[in-house]
Design an enzyme around this catalytic site. Structure first.
Site, mmCIF file in Angstrom:
data_model
loop_
_atom_site.group_PDB
_atom_site.id
_atom_site.type_symbol
_atom_site.label_atom_id
_atom_site.label_comp_id
_atom_site.label_asym_id
_atom_site.label_seq_id
_atom_site.Cartn_x
_atom_site.Cartn_y
_atom_site.Cartn_z
ATOM 1 N N ASP A 67 55.886 32.045 55.944
ATOM 2 C CA ASP A 67 55.059 32.892 56.364
ATOM 3 C C ASP A 67 54.845 32.285 57.673
ATOM 4 O O ASP A 67 53.836 31.278 57.255
ATOM 5 C CB ASP A 67 54.499 33.752 55.713
ATOM 6 C CG ASP A 67 53.480 32.945 54.887
ATOM 7 O OD1 ASP A 67 53.216 31.941 54.674
ATOM 8 O OD2 ASP A 67 52.676 34.132 53.511
ATOM 9 N N ASN A 137 46.522 40.383 45.173
ATOM 10 C CA ASN A 137 46.823 41.688 44.772
ATOM 11 C C ASN A 137 48.524 41.703 44.264
ATOM 12 O O ASN A 137 49.689 42.233 44.083
ATOM 13 C CB ASN A 137 47.865 42.746 45.989
ATOM 14 C CG ASN A 137 47.477 41.937 47.418
ATOM 15 O OD1 ASN A 137 48.661 40.952 47.378
ATOM 16 N ND2 ASN A 137 48.507 42.675 48.348
ATOM 17 N N HIS A 139 51.006 39.377 45.782
ATOM 18 C CA HIS A 139 51.673 39.034 46.515
ATOM 19 C C HIS A 139 52.379 37.332 46.398
ATOM 20 O O HIS A 139 51.520 37.093 46.649
ATOM 21 C CB HIS A 139 51.996 39.871 48.744
ATOM 22 C CG HIS A 139 50.095 38.608 48.317
ATOM 23 N ND1 HIS A 139 49.436 39.084 50.030
ATOM 24 C CD2 HIS A 139 50.323 37.185 48.558
ATOM 25 C CE1 HIS A 139 48.513 38.662 50.412
ATOM 26 N NE2 HIS A 139 49.363 37.258 49.892
ATOM 27 N N GLU A 144 53.580 41.976 50.637
ATOM 28 C CA GLU A 144 52.517 43.219 50.047
ATOM 29 C C GLU A 144 53.116 43.942 49.067
ATOM 30 O O GLU A 144 54.326 44.376 48.893
ATOM 31 C CB GLU A 144 51.981 43.616 51.037
ATOM 32 C CG GLU A 144 51.442 43.279 51.833
ATOM 33 C CD GLU A 144 50.293 42.578 51.938
ATOM 34 O OE1 GLU A 144 50.107 41.976 50.739
ATOM 35 O OE2 GLU A 144 48.952 41.977 52.862
HETATM 36 C C1 GLP Z 1 47.872 34.215 52.031
HETATM 37 C C2 GLP Z 1 49.238 33.246 52.257
HETATM 38 C C3 GLP Z 1 50.223 33.288 50.421
HETATM 39 C C4 GLP Z 1 49.007 33.028 50.255
HETATM 40 C C5 GLP Z 1 47.598 33.912 49.653
HETATM 41 C C6 GLP Z 1 47.056 32.768 48.320
HETATM 42 O O1 GLP Z 1 48.367 35.526 51.735
HETATM 43 N N1 GLP Z 1 50.473 34.298 52.491
HETATM 44 O O2 GLP Z 1 51.875 32.372 50.179
HETATM 45 O O3 GLP Z 1 49.971 32.512 48.359
HETATM 46 O O4 GLP Z 1 47.263 33.375 50.952
HETATM 47 O O5 GLP Z 1 45.919 31.821 48.854
HETATM 48 P P1 GLP Z 1 45.033 31.417 48.151
HETATM 49 O O6 GLP Z 1 45.365 30.111 47.758
HETATM 50 O O7 GLP Z 1 44.164 30.215 49.399
HETATM 51 O O8 GLP Z 1 44.685 32.393 47.551
#
Ligand code: GLP
Length: 264
Positions: A67, A137, A139, A144
């Site tokens: 993404d 959440n 995702h 989402e």
């Molecule tokens: C973002 C990304 C996800 C990732 C999430 C968690 O939302 N789009 O792919 O899994 O962050 O991030 P973190 O590892 O910093 O908690």
């Protein structure tokens, strides 16, 4: 589904990096699906170290990131392009022509752009190994809650929870992105193998719902229950709401004993 329980972020990073490294050694032209986020930095650090030591060659590897924020150029320090360059690509030898990250500056025909991204994945032979983090959440990528479980790469409006989680990374007064381009859940489920990493108490509810809850669009990661080759690597805090931890440990022991190929 394999659930690997580890003590902390350090152990998780090492385990995940070893799985990725062994996949690349087995298939040097691996198509690798990559993720961003704090959980991933340790994994990329280990992979960079393996490369520096001369034990891991990425020259034939093809990568597709999950993404990117809409509206952020690749030079923006919060863009996922920048993250990937800083934490991974500048330390290893992935051929720049083999790196694919959705373009956050794309304008106009998003449907066409996203279809072309999917086409790129198909032309590369599909994703062999997809690495995932998880949002609070539930995702995965930026799928989402209430994302269709069959969704493909598309423009996605971010939830308020995700916007709030990310706001801290942006300069005071700077508006954080409201939308992103993300692979869909259907896209992710087509990867041949999937590894999801989760650390910290903030992820405990999402992890429990994803592994032990019903499959529901309200928790995108629960769709991974449909995948035959998925491994969750979870630290103690993120695993704290799982009710079957002893069973997962036994499964892992028996898997290592009876089908060790499943572990690498
Ligand atoms: C973002 C990304 C996800 C990732 C999430 C968690 O939302 N789009 O792919 O899994 O962050 O991030 P973190 O590892 O910093 O908690």
């Amino acid at each position: 589904m394999l659930v690997i329980l580890k003590r902390d972020n350090k152990e998780i990073s090492r385990e995940a990096a070893q799985l990725v490294a062994s996949a690349v050694r087995k298939k040097p032209a691996l198509t690798l699906g990559l993720a961003t986020g704090g959980t991933m930095t340790g994994v990329y650090g280990h992979l960079a170290e393996f490369h520096k030591q001369g034990s891991l060659d990425f020259s034939q590897v093809v990568t597709f990131n999950l993404d990117e924020y809409l509206g952020l150029a690749d030079r923006h320090p919060q863009s996922f392009h920048y993250f990937m360059h800083e934490h991974f690509f500048r330390h290893v030898n992935v051929d720049p022509r083999n790196i694919h990250i959705p373009d956050g500056t794309v304008r106009g025909n998003f449907v066409q752009y996203c279809a072309a991204y999917e086409d790129g994945i198909r032309k590369a032979g599909g994703i062999d190994l997809q690495i995932l983090g998880i949002g609070r959440n539930g995702h995965i990528g930026f799928n989402e809650p209430t994302s269709s479980l069959g969704s493909r790469t598309r423009l996605k409006v971010l939830s308020q929870e995700t916007i709030d989680d990310n706001a801290k990374f942006f300069a005071p007064g700077e508006e954080s992105p409201r939308c992103a381009i993300t692979m869909g859940i259907g896209t992710i489920l087509e990867a041949r193998k999937i590894i999801l990493l989760a650390t910290g108490a903030a992820k405990a509810t999402a992890v429990a719902k994803s592994i032990e809850g019903p499959i529901a669009s309200a928790v995108s990661a629960s769709a991974l229950q449909l995948h035959p080759e998925v491994t969750f690597i979870v630290d103690e805090q993120a695993a704290s709401q799982l009710t079957q931890r002893d069973y997962y440990r036994r499964v892992l022991e028996m898997t290592a004993l009876l089908t060790p190929e499943r572990m690498s």
